[in-house]
Design a protein around this motif. Structure first.
Motif, short mmCIF file in Angstrom:
data_model
loop_
_atom_site.label_atom_id
_atom_site.label_comp_id
_atom_site.label_asym_id
_atom_site.label_seq_id
_atom_site.Cartn_x
_atom_site.Cartn_y
_atom_site.Cartn_z
N UNK A 79 -36.00 69.10 65.10
CA UNK A 79 -36.99 68.17 65.65
C UNK A 79 -36.55 66.72 65.50
N UNK A 80 -35.58 66.46 64.63
CA UNK A 80 -35.21 65.08 64.30
C UNK A 80 -34.24 64.46 65.30
N UNK A 110 -37.33 54.93 77.54
CA UNK A 110 -37.22 55.12 76.08
C UNK A 110 -36.11 56.12 75.76
N UNK A 111 -35.87 57.08 76.66
CA UNK A 111 -34.73 57.98 76.46
C UNK A 111 -33.41 57.20 76.60
N UNK A 114 -32.92 55.17 73.45
CA UNK A 114 -32.55 56.06 72.36
C UNK A 114 -31.10 56.52 72.49
N UNK A 117 -28.53 53.75 71.77
CA UNK A 117 -28.48 53.28 70.37
C UNK A 117 -27.87 54.34 69.46
N UNK A 118 -27.91 55.59 69.88
CA UNK A 118 -27.32 56.66 69.06
C UNK A 118 -25.80 56.53 68.95
N UNK A 121 -24.87 55.49 65.56
CA UNK A 121 -24.86 56.59 64.57
C UNK A 121 -23.61 57.45 64.69
N UNK B 138 -44.49 49.50 78.97
CA UNK B 138 -44.07 48.82 77.74
C UNK B 138 -45.09 47.74 77.39
N UNK B 156 -43.24 55.90 72.38
CA UNK B 156 -42.06 55.41 71.64
C UNK B 156 -42.38 54.04 71.07
N UNK B 172 -45.19 62.28 64.52
CA UNK B 172 -44.12 62.01 63.55
C UNK B 172 -44.40 60.71 62.79
N UNK B 179 -32.72 51.55 63.74
CA UNK B 179 -32.04 51.84 65.01
C UNK B 179 -33.11 52.24 66.04
N UNK B 180 -32.87 51.86 67.29
CA UNK B 180 -33.89 52.03 68.33
C UNK B 180 -34.40 53.45 68.44
N UNK B 181 -33.46 54.43 68.42
CA UNK B 181 -33.84 55.81 68.72
C UNK B 181 -34.83 56.36 67.71
N UNK B 184 -38.37 56.60 68.92
CA UNK B 184 -38.64 57.19 70.24
C UNK B 184 -39.14 58.63 70.12
N UNK B 204 -44.00 52.00 74.02
CA UNK B 204 -43.83 52.59 75.35
C UNK B 204 -44.74 53.80 75.44
#
Lengths: 209, 209
Positions: A79-80, A110-111, A114, A117-118, A121, B138, B156, B172, B179-181, B184, B204
């Motif tokens: 889920x994370x 927003x996807x 996300x 920005x990943x 990571x 937004x 988000x 959640x 970080x942005x994600x 989201x 969002x």
């Protein structure tokens, strides 16, 4: 020196808009290993390709594809993270290191945010990953780096944790940006530019039109 | 209480993808005052509308439109901002306070990121501005706020300067995202949710499908 030449060992095709620009299509065509997030698999298959792996719960797959590709569908419960991340870490476990992500943008914003920005990571997980869109390339970077460019090429810098940001070879000066827009719409002066800083950031190199 | 009902005093049509979803098209149709960034004006005019103002250097306007709309084209020289921002502050000077931005996303992703993040600046300038896309809305916000939602609605949260982030009524938990994600793909549990924090952030709200 970080340059635009990037031949990935594997490609992730994510759930955003299917690529249409020459560079992502070329990368997709020449890819040795393609992992599709399930929302993207139908289109990839419809275009005559066969994915090596499909990641996801299969909800977005047509029932014909679900049946035909039964053996390569991997359902990872977590889920994370999102499907893009599941695909990237699946590849990491299989020993892939240099990865191109396509189809990560477009559709829900927003996807898009996300997914982009990943990259930070993934870089922190010691992977070399780039997102190639229809408009340019996102490259995650750390500390001072020099990038190859074309004179006049549009460049945006998105600051994640970088301090003491300074640019060399860019039209507009850099500083420790606190809002995303502040680093956008810069421009390379010559065939290379350098970002001086300590910390993490994303560089977007727009294609020359 | 911040809710989805938002009747703007004026609309900015920016240079991204022309809207196609019902909500932005309805807002555009019912708008009392429309200011087009010049890249968007051709399409708006082609659809049978007449902008109140066109902002930009006119480079993207057809020569027919440049001639026809000569008197409403405003060229604002400012290398530090983009056309969207010029349009928003032009409206502010004219006394408009509640503004909807359409066509701000799609196309180049760095433009999308810049345009979205500018909402934080507009809020700090005491304007009430939202970006309405083909996928959702937004809303910039400050400190603890309650938002109306629909049960199951995708939400988000993008953190700009917020500290001590906590959510109430979301699937959640929230934290001080770096970080942005991380903010989201959350989800509203009921008809409202509350974000507790001090500082600035963007929410969002995806349309329910």
């Amino acid at each position: 020196m970080i340059n635009e030449q990037f031949i990935p060992e594997a490609v992730v095709l994510a759930n955003g808009e299917y690529p249409t620009a020459p560079l992502p299509l070329k990368i997709l065509k020449e890819a040795k290993f393609v992992i599709c997030c399930d929302g993207a698999a139908n289109e990839y298959i419809a275009q005559g390709h066969i994915p090596d792996i499909i990641i996801g719960d299969g909800d977005s797959l047509s029932s014909a594809n679900k049946e035909r590709f039964f053996s390569i569908i991997h359902h990872i419960s977590d889920q994370e993270t999102n499907d893009q991340t599941k695909a990237v870490y699946f590849l990491k476990e299989k020993g892939f290191h240099k990865i191109a992500i396509l189809g990560a943008t477009g559709k829900r914003e927003d996807h898009t945010l996300g997914n982009i920005s990943l990259l930070i990571d993934y870089m922190r997980s010691d992977l070399e990953v780039r997102t190639i869109t229809d408009y340019g390339v996102f490259i995650p970077a750390q500390h001072t780096q020099t990038f190859t460019s074309q004179p006049g090429q549009q460049v945006s810098i998105l600051n994640f944790s970088a301090k003491n940001l300074k640019g060399e070879g860019l039209v507009y000066p850099l500083s420790d940006f606190t809002n995303w827009w502040q680093g956008t719409l810069n421009e390379a002066l010559t065939n290379e530019f350098t970002i001086h800083c300590s910390g993490d950031y994303l560089v977007f190199l727009a294609y020359q039109i």
